[in-house]
Design a protein around this motif. Structure first.
Motif, PDB file in Angstrom:
ATOM      1  N   VAL A 127     -30.340  54.548  76.059  1.00  0.00           N
ATOM      2  CA  VAL A 127     -30.669  53.497  77.031  1.00  0.00           C
ATOM      3  C   VAL A 127     -31.460  52.387  76.351  1.00  0.00           C
ATOM      4  O   VAL A 127     -31.201  51.195  76.565  1.00  0.00           O
ATOM      5  N   VAL A 128     -32.423  52.769  75.502  1.00  0.00           N
ATOM      6  CA  VAL A 128     -33.227  51.783  74.781  1.00  0.00           C
ATOM      7  C   VAL A 128     -32.339  50.954  73.855  1.00  0.00           C
ATOM      8  O   VAL A 128     -32.444  49.721  73.807  1.00  0.00           O
ATOM      9  N   THR A 129     -31.455  51.630  73.125  1.00  0.00           N
ATOM     10  CA  THR A 129     -30.560  50.922  72.191  1.00  0.00           C
ATOM     11  C   THR A 129     -29.680  49.923  72.928  1.00  0.00           C
ATOM     12  O   THR A 129     -29.549  48.756  72.510  1.00  0.00           O
ATOM     13  N   LEU A 130     -29.074  50.364  74.022  1.00  0.00           N
ATOM     14  CA  LEU A 130     -28.229  49.457  74.804  1.00  0.00           C
ATOM     15  C   LEU A 130     -29.060  48.324  75.407  1.00  0.00           C
ATOM     16  O   LEU A 130     -28.610  47.176  75.468  1.00  0.00           O
ATOM     17  N   GLY A 131     -30.281  48.646  75.835  1.00  0.00           N
ATOM     18  CA  GLY A 131     -31.165  47.611  76.387  1.00  0.00           C
ATOM     19  C   GLY A 131     -31.474  46.543  75.344  1.00  0.00           C
ATOM     20  O   GLY A 131     -31.497  45.335  75.655  1.00  0.00           O
ATOM     21  N   LEU A 132     -31.722  46.986  74.114  1.00  0.00           N
ATOM     22  CA  LEU A 132     -31.991  46.021  73.039  1.00  0.00           C
ATOM     23  C   LEU A 132     -30.752  45.184  72.725  1.00  0.00           C
ATOM     24  O   LEU A 132     -30.851  43.973  72.487  1.00  0.00           O
ATOM     25  N   LEU A 133     -29.582  45.825  72.728  1.00  0.00           N
ATOM     26  CA  LEU A 133     -28.348  45.079  72.482  1.00  0.00           C
ATOM     27  C   LEU A 133     -28.100  44.060  73.593  1.00  0.00           C
ATOM     28  O   LEU A 133     -27.638  42.938  73.336  1.00  0.00           O
ATOM     29  N   ILE A 134     -28.403  44.462  74.833  1.00  0.00           N
ATOM     30  CA  ILE A 134     -28.245  43.528  75.956  1.00  0.00           C
ATOM     31  C   ILE A 134     -29.201  42.349  75.789  1.00  0.00           C
ATOM     32  O   ILE A 134     -28.813  41.178  75.963  1.00  0.00           O
ATOM     33  N   SER A 135     -30.474  42.642  75.409  1.00  0.00           N
ATOM     34  CA  SER A 135     -31.433  41.559  75.175  1.00  0.00           C
ATOM     35  C   SER A 135     -30.994  40.681  74.012  1.00  0.00           C
ATOM     36  O   SER A 135     -31.108  39.450  74.059  1.00  0.00           O
ATOM     37  N   PHE A 136     -30.471  41.310  72.958  1.00  0.00           N
ATOM     38  CA  PHE A 136     -29.982  40.555  71.804  1.00  0.00           C
ATOM     39  C   PHE A 136     -28.819  39.649  72.214  1.00  0.00           C
ATOM     40  O   PHE A 136     -28.691  38.514  71.724  1.00  0.00           O
ATOM     41  N   SER A 137     -27.979  40.145  73.140  1.00  0.00           N
ATOM     42  CA  SER A 137     -26.844  39.328  73.588  1.00  0.00           C
ATOM     43  C   SER A 137     -27.332  38.072  74.306  1.00  0.00           C
ATOM     44  O   SER A 137     -26.707  37.006  74.194  1.00  0.00           O
ATOM     45  N   TYR A 138     -28.441  38.174  75.031  1.00  0.00           N
ATOM     46  CA  TYR A 138     -28.994  36.988  75.688  1.00  0.00           C
ATOM     47  C   TYR A 138     -29.517  35.985  74.651  1.00  0.00           C
ATOM     48  O   TYR A 138     -29.385  34.770  74.819  1.00  0.00           O
ATOM     49  N   ILE A 139     -30.137  36.523  73.580  1.00  0.00           N
ATOM     50  CA  ILE A 139     -30.637  35.632  72.521  1.00  0.00           C
ATOM     51  C   ILE A 139     -29.472  34.904  71.856  1.00  0.00           C
ATOM     52  O   ILE A 139     -29.507  33.681  71.650  1.00  0.00           O
ATOM     53  N   VAL A 140     -28.420  35.657  71.519  1.00  0.00           N
ATOM     54  CA  VAL A 140     -27.235  35.058  70.900  1.00  0.00           C
ATOM     55  C   VAL A 140     -26.606  34.046  71.851  1.00  0.00           C
ATOM     56  O   VAL A 140     -26.166  32.951  71.438  1.00  0.00           O
ATOM     57  N   GLN A 141     -26.568  34.398  73.131  1.00  0.00           N
ATOM     58  CA  GLN A 141     -26.026  33.475  74.134  1.00  0.00           C
ATOM     59  C   GLN A 141     -26.814  32.166  74.138  1.00  0.00           C
ATOM     60  O   GLN A 141     -26.242  31.067  74.193  1.00  0.00           O
ATOM     61  N   GLY A 142     -28.146  32.290  74.061  1.00  0.00           N
ATOM     62  CA  GLY A 142     -28.993  31.094  74.026  1.00  0.00           C
ATOM     63  C   GLY A 142     -28.710  30.244  72.806  1.00  0.00           C
ATOM     64  O   GLY A 142     -28.666  29.002  72.884  1.00  0.00           O
ATOM     65  N   ILE A 143     -28.548  30.905  71.653  1.00  0.00           N
ATOM     66  CA  ILE A 143     -28.257  30.169  70.422  1.00  0.00           C
ATOM     67  C   ILE A 143     -26.919  29.428  70.544  1.00  0.00           C
ATOM     68  O   ILE A 143     -26.795  28.249  70.177  1.00  0.00           O
ATOM     69  N   ILE A 144     -25.897  30.126  71.072  1.00  0.00           N
ATOM     70  CA  ILE A 144     -24.569  29.504  71.206  1.00  0.00           C
ATOM     71  C   ILE A 144     -24.629  28.307  72.150  1.00  0.00           C
ATOM     72  O   ILE A 144     -24.066  27.231  71.871  1.00  0.00           O
TER      73      ILE A 144
END
Length: 604
Positions: free
Chosen positions: A50-67
């Motif tokens: 759950v923690v790993t997926l949560g971090l990946l989900i948060s990372f996806s928001y960061i990448v989304q912001g960069i894009i």
């Protein structure tokens, strides 16, 4: 009618940890108490997923912001939109992957949380079984029931929602802060202060309202226990026209609990607002600094867009954490009750050096046994000694409250004596494993308990693998077969909760059949005929006489007509042995036994 202020005080006062009479030291729980964390150990693998997926989900928001920042920079710079097509495609892919991860994360959270709740309930059940009836006598069943059901449910959200979110919010916030420090040190530091303040929010709120949360989790099981008590006693309430009076008392207590819960919510808001403002102000300050940097020429327009979007993403983990804070408070309140049970010390501990397996002769001896239910109380059994040889039938008689039934509880080792020893087959029962000890006894008590199930189910408790022939042989010996076959579905008839669909005599004969089916070498009859009518008593007594043949038998009764043929009768008075002998011997002495017989209206 009790004064409402006293009701409120009673239901907002913490006594002996959630009302459970144990000394576990579970009060004043820490938000991340190691004992609580250890209870979820079996699901750590899923929780880390759950923690790993949560971090990946948060990372996806960061990448989304960069894009998005890159796309907007292209737009503001006047570049052709065709060049941004890969960025748009990447954005769509990120969103699709995030949706899949959120779906997977929710499934894993649900599975892990459910498994933890099931595991906790299983552990509590096994612990209650180990604690035994001796411990349960000092508890309210409604409180224990609320702990098993509601306590485990509150903790599953603590493990499944709050704990993973703490780790995700901390690591995601740290990652965003590091990126912003790389873009601009000042902005990174401002966001860092905001993140630290926000991550400290659960600890601050818990320190502020933790005691009130605990009060609520003390009051809720007590109120639940009172509702259970009132439902179970509905016949008595109706017969005394006391339903409305008790209903008003329950209304007062329910309102007191409601007021306590509203007070908790108010405190949560009051403690949460300042820290929420810190996050909002911190984000605003970071954006203002970014604008000033761009105006001064030290930050590009794209860089400012990047800062704006990252600051927004920095607030996301904080918001997610705030949405799970209540789960932590509820979990800690529930954990106290759960630990009160799991850390309770049984009245009779398992043997440290159990005797080796082997056949034990069915003899019993009490040697100078003294026992008190509570320290400081008068002894329920005081320096009491008696012996039963294999195959003998011995009776214990005395007035109500003389200590007769306490002897049964000590014999089954629901409690250990304060002084003296109890021996089975010459061995101190404290050295015999509980399951082996209780396998030696078949007990028929005055308060027969039948589970909500069929007649067959209740009989098979004694011997799960018994054949149909064995069942019928036992019920015939107990004078129960005929009435069972006369029931609507025979042996498959549902008896209802506590056997409510059967008469007292029918329930007692099923209990006798269970004792026969178990086939234990020692038979204990604890007021086995006290709650039945004369006609049923005759049937039951005949059945008991058949069961007692070739068995060591202890009869506990206040009806002296049931003990006349005993090899030896022990008369108990205020927990002490008053006299002993056969019926004829005791009559000739003209002592306590003779007085009991005359008071009963019997003949010598």
């Amino acid at each position: 009618m009790a004064d409402s202020s006293k009701i409120v005080e009673e239901y907002t006062k913490v006594e002996s940890r959630r009302g459970l009479s144990v000394t576990s030291g579970a009060s004043h729980m820490k938000l991340f108490d190691p004992r609580v964390l250890a209870m979820g150990k079996g699901e750590y693998g899923r929780l880390w997923s759950v923690v790993t997926l949560g971090l990946l989900i948060s990372f996806s928001y960061i990448v989304q912001g960069i894009i998005i920042a890159l796309i907007l920079e292209d737009v503001f710079s006047g570049r052709p939109m065709a060049g941004s097509i890969p960025s748009f495609a990447g954005l769509v892919l990120i969103i699709a992957l995030r949706w899949a991860m959120i779906w997977a994360n929710d499934r894993i959270v649900a599975r892990a949380a459910t498994n933890i709740a099931i595991s906790l309930r299983r552990r509590i059940y096994h612990k209650l079984y180990d604690l035994g009836p001796g411990w349960m006598l000092s508890q309210k069943s409604g409180v224990v029931q609320a702990t098993i059901v509601d306590g485990a449910e509150a903790l599953q959200n603590y493990y499944g929602r709050f704990l993973p979110q703490v780790i995700v919010s901390s690591l995601a916030g740290l990652a965003i802060m590091v990126i912003l420090l790389y873009v601009d040190v000042i902005i990174g530091l401002v966001v860092g202060v905001m993140m630290v303040a926000s991550l400290l929010q659960p600890l601050a709120i818990y320190r502020g309202v933790g005691s009130r949360i605990r009060v609520w989790f003390v009051a809720m099981p007590r109120l639940f226990a009172e509702y259970v008590d009132n439902v179970q006693g509905i016949v008595t309430l109706k017969s005394f026209n006391a339903g409305k009076r008790h209903g008003k008392l329950l209304d007062l207590k329910t309102n007191a609990l409601y007021d306590a819960e509203i007070g908790i919510l108010k405190d949560e808001i009051l403690w949460g607002v300042p820290l929420g403002l810190v996050a909002a102000i911190g984000g605003t300050v970071a954006i203002v600094i970014g604008a000033l940097r761009m105006d001064a020429g030290s930050l590009s327009a794209g860089g400012l867009l990047f800062v704006l979007l990252l600051v927004r993403e920095a607030l996301r983990p904080v918001t997610d954490l705030r949405q799970t804070i209540h789960f932590s408070f509820a979990g800690m309140g529930a954990a106290e009750g759960v630990l009160d049970i799991l850390e309770a010390v049984p009245p009779a501990a398992a043997p440290v050096d159990p005797i080796a397996p082997g056949t034990l002769p069915p003899s019993i001896a009490f040697e100078g046994v003294t026992f008190r239910y509570r320290k400081g109380d008068a002894p329920a059994v005081d320096n009491f000694s008696f012996a039963v040889q294999p195959g003998e039938k011995v009776a214990l008689v005395g007035r109500s409250g003389s200590g007769k039934t306490t002897v049964t509880s000590l014999l089954l080792r629901f409690f250990d004596p304060d002084e003296g020893a109890i021996r089975l087959g010459g061995e101190d029962i404290r050295r015999i494993r509980p399951e082996r000890l209780r396998a030696m006894y078949s007990v028929v008590s005055q308060d027969t308990y039948l589970f909500h199930g069929t007649v067959r189910d209740n009989l098979l408790l004694a011997k799960p693998g018994a054949s149909r022939e064995e069942l019928e042989s036992a019920t015939r010996a107990a004078s129960a077969h005929d009435f069972i076959t006369g029931l609507p579905k025979g042996y498959d008839t549902v008896v209802g909760e506590r056997g409510v669909k059967l008469s007292g005599g029918e329930r007692q004969r099923i209990a006798i059949a269970r004792a026969i089916l178990k086939g234990a070498p020692i038979l204990v009859l604890d007021e086995a005929t006290s709650n039945v009518d004369v006609a049923n008593e005759s049937l039951i007594r005949d059945a008991l006489d058949r069961v007692a043949r070739d068995r060591t038998t202890i009869i506990i009764s206040h009806r002296l007509s049931a003990v006349r043929d005993a090899d030896r009768i022990y008369v108990i008075e205020k927990g002490r042995l008053a006299e002993s002998g056969s019926h004829s011997d005791l009559i000739r002495r003209n002592g306590d036994y003779h007085a009991l017989l005359m008071a009963e209206g019997g003949s010598v």
